[in-house]
Scaffold this active site. Structure first.
Site, PDB file in Angstrom:
ATOM      1  N   LYS A 130       0.867  -1.188   0.000  1.00  0.00           N
ATOM      2  CA  LYS A 130       0.000   0.000   0.000  1.00  0.00           C
ATOM      3  C   LYS A 130       0.898   1.230   0.000  1.00  0.00           C
ATOM      4  O   LYS A 130       2.005   1.188   0.535  1.00  0.00           O
ATOM      5  CB  LYS A 130      -0.876   0.021   1.256  1.00  0.00           C
ATOM      6  CG  LYS A 130      -2.138   0.841   1.107  1.00  0.00           C
ATOM      7  CD  LYS A 130      -3.232  -0.009   0.496  1.00  0.00           C
ATOM      8  CE  LYS A 130      -4.495   0.778   0.230  1.00  0.00           C
ATOM      9  NZ  LYS A 130      -5.596  -0.144  -0.103  1.00  0.00           N
ATOM     10  N   ASP A 170      -6.969   4.263  -4.559  1.00  0.00           N
ATOM     11  CA  ASP A 170      -7.631   4.094  -3.259  1.00  0.00           C
ATOM     12  C   ASP A 170      -8.276   5.461  -2.994  1.00  0.00           C
ATOM     13  O   ASP A 170      -8.526   6.217  -3.943  1.00  0.00           O
ATOM     14  CB  ASP A 170      -6.604   3.692  -2.176  1.00  0.00           C
ATOM     15  CG  ASP A 170      -7.255   3.114  -0.922  1.00  0.00           C
ATOM     16  OD1 ASP A 170      -7.609   1.931  -0.914  1.00  0.00           O
ATOM     17  OD2 ASP A 170      -7.441   3.873   0.064  1.00  0.00           O
TER      18      ASP A 170
HETATM   19  N1  GLU Z   1      -7.301   0.076  -2.938  1.00  0.00           N
HETATM   20  C1  GLU Z   1      -8.054  -1.097  -3.268  1.00  0.00           C
HETATM   21  C2  GLU Z   1      -8.084  -2.041  -2.089  1.00  0.00           C
HETATM   22  O1  GLU Z   1      -8.114  -1.596  -0.963  1.00  0.00           O
HETATM   23  C3  GLU Z   1      -7.596  -1.729  -4.573  1.00  0.00           C
HETATM   24  C4  GLU Z   1      -6.158  -2.148  -4.624  1.00  0.00           C
HETATM   25  C5  GLU Z   1      -5.710  -2.617  -5.989  1.00  0.00           C
HETATM   26  O2  GLU Z   1      -6.504  -2.695  -6.910  1.00  0.00           O
HETATM   27  O3  GLU Z   1      -4.506  -2.913  -6.096  1.00  0.00           O
HETATM   28  O4  GLU Z   1      -8.138  -3.241  -2.209  1.00  0.00           O
END
Ligand code: GLU
Length: 451
Positions: A130, A170
């Site tokens: 992340k 996100d």
């Molecule tokens: N931010 C999204 C999550 O919390 C998607 C992450 C992604 O597609 O890599 O899963």
């Protein structure tokens, strides 16, 4: 030689707290997982001996960097950026980028930790990561956002790659920001690869990626209801948030015959007793995405609704609830209120929206309660499918992707049942998701030895 380093849950958590002082969100996420995993590990000597949970709860690396940019008035601005690469035992690091003033190292570490289990649950080969920044996109011009994204990528590019780490969107990062970041990545590296997901359809994006998180959370909710021979037809739904996840969750609820009565943002929630139908959802989508407006203005467009400033929607009576805004938006008292008002099922569209107290309330009440790492995995699942399409250099059809998303959500539900069925008609989805996600990552780590 006997292994002597066997700690119990309280001692383990004491260590986590000590090593991660001032990181409450991260400690909370680890605690929620550890409560179930210690149970599961009781008779599994090897996981203890190899310190698997301890290793998953220590990110592979945390990259912290300065992001300088110039605002429209020529002022030099300085933000902090991070990429947390938590674990790549089963695939390249994968997870979104968040731009929000509440972003800290603790928040990103919790999100990367959660992502590790979530991605494992999808069945696709993706590790957990992340990233983000405390940059606040609210009130910024498009040019300011572009310059910020370019500056952010000017550092990030050296840490990512299609087989290394694949960021996505996100909170505060949508198709526009992904475009600016992809443009800068390509400019610096001269490489057109699937290094980001959530891309535009013209340049390597996947159909239904935008809808996937919200739709997936509703598919998971429908799967849970089906275990009680129920469906969404005629059910009243309370939803928080009004971004990509919330609006698409609302859309799918309406398609399946349910009635959505709330949406919210940081200013408060709107209650629409007539139901938020597709026309109203379309209005919210364009209001929030194109006009960057506030949910408060909904009541001017649809006067049958009311706005409740500074409040969350959990006091509104409902059959099902979908927290789709952000972490710790649903507290113990909110959980108690939902149950008192007859709520039967909760499906989390956001990451860790329910605090630990709330989680314990839902578990004790034995309602259908899906943690985000299971129910909101549809987004990253379609990101995984976007990666596959990029590797193949082709695009799959919408029907194929819709079916794959449904199948993946059903598969996650099955995994939760496998490890969370407590008998007597009660499924502990938190436990099921934690154990199923952990086991996959843990077994891969065992194969690699002590690294
Ligand atoms: N931010 C999204 C999550 O919390 C998607 C992450 C992604 O597609 O890599 O899963």
């Amino acid at each position: 030689m006997a292994v002597t380093d066997h700690v119990d849950l309280p001692t383990f958590m004491e260590g986590v707290k000590k090593r991660n002082a001032h990181q409450p969100e991260f400690v909370q996420a680890v605690q929620e997982v550890a409560e179930d995993i210690f149970d599961f590990m009781q008779d599994k000597e090897e996981y203890h001996a190899q310190q698997i949970l301890r290793r998953i709860a220590e990110p592979d690396r945390v990259v912290s960097f300065r992001v300088c940019w110039e605002d429209d008035n020529g002022n030099v601005r300085v933000q902090r950026g991070w990429r947390v690469q938590n674990n790549n035992a089963i695939g390249p690091y994968k997870g979104g980028i968040r731009f929000h003033p509440s972003v800290t190292e603790s928040v990103l570490k919790f999100l990367a930790f959660e992502q590790t289990f979530k991605n494992a649950l999808t069945g696709l080969p993706m590790g957990g990561g992340k990233g983000g920044s405390n940059f606040n996109p609210k009130g910024k011009s498009v040019r300011e956002i572009m310059r910020f994204c370019q500056s952010f990528m000017t550092e990030l590019y050296r840490h990512i790659g299609a087989d290394v780490d694949v960021p996505a969107g996100d909170i505060g990062v949508g198709a526009r920001e992904i475009g600016f970041m992809f443009g800068q990545y390509k400019r610096i590296t001269n490489n057109f690869t699937g290094v980001l997901t959530g891309k535009g359809l013209e340049w390597g994006g996947s159909l239904i990626r935008t809808e996937a998180t919200g739709y997936g959370a509703v598919y998971f909710l429908a799967n849970m209801l089906a275990t009680k021979s129920e469906d969404l037809n005629g059910k009243t739904a309370v939803i928080s948030g009004s971004g990509n996840v919330a609006t698409h969750a609302a859309e799918k609820i309406v398609q399946l015959g349910g009635k959505v009565v709330t949406l919210s943002d940081s200013g408060g929630y709107i209650y629409d007793p007539d139901g938020i139908n597709q026309e109203k959802i379309d209005w919210v989508k364009s209001h929030k995405t194109h006009r960057r407006g506030r949910i408060e203005e909904y009541v001017d467009a649809f006067p049958g609704a009311s706005f409740h400033a500074g409040k969350t929607p959990w006091g509104v009576p409902c059959d099902v609830a979908l927290p789709c805004a952000t972490q710790n938006e649903l507290l113990g008292d909110d959980a108690r209120l939902l149950i008192t008002n007859g709520c039967k099922a909760v499906s989390e569209g956001a990451n860790m929206p329910t605090d630990l107290d709330g989680v314990h309330v839902f578990k004790a009440a034995k309602i259908l309660y899906a943690p985000g790492k299971a129910s909101n995995a549809g987004g990253v699942a379609v990101s995984g499918l976007e990666m596959s399409q990029n590797s193949e250099r082709r695009s799959w059809k919408e029907e194929e992707l819709q079916q794959m998303l449904k199948d993946i959500m059903l598969g996650i539900h099955k995994s939760c049942l496998a490890y969370g069925d407590q008998g007597g008609g009660y499924v502990d989805y938190v436990k099921g998701a934690n154990i199923a996600g952990f086991k996959k990552v843990a077994d891969a780590m065992l194969a690699f030895g002590v690294v």
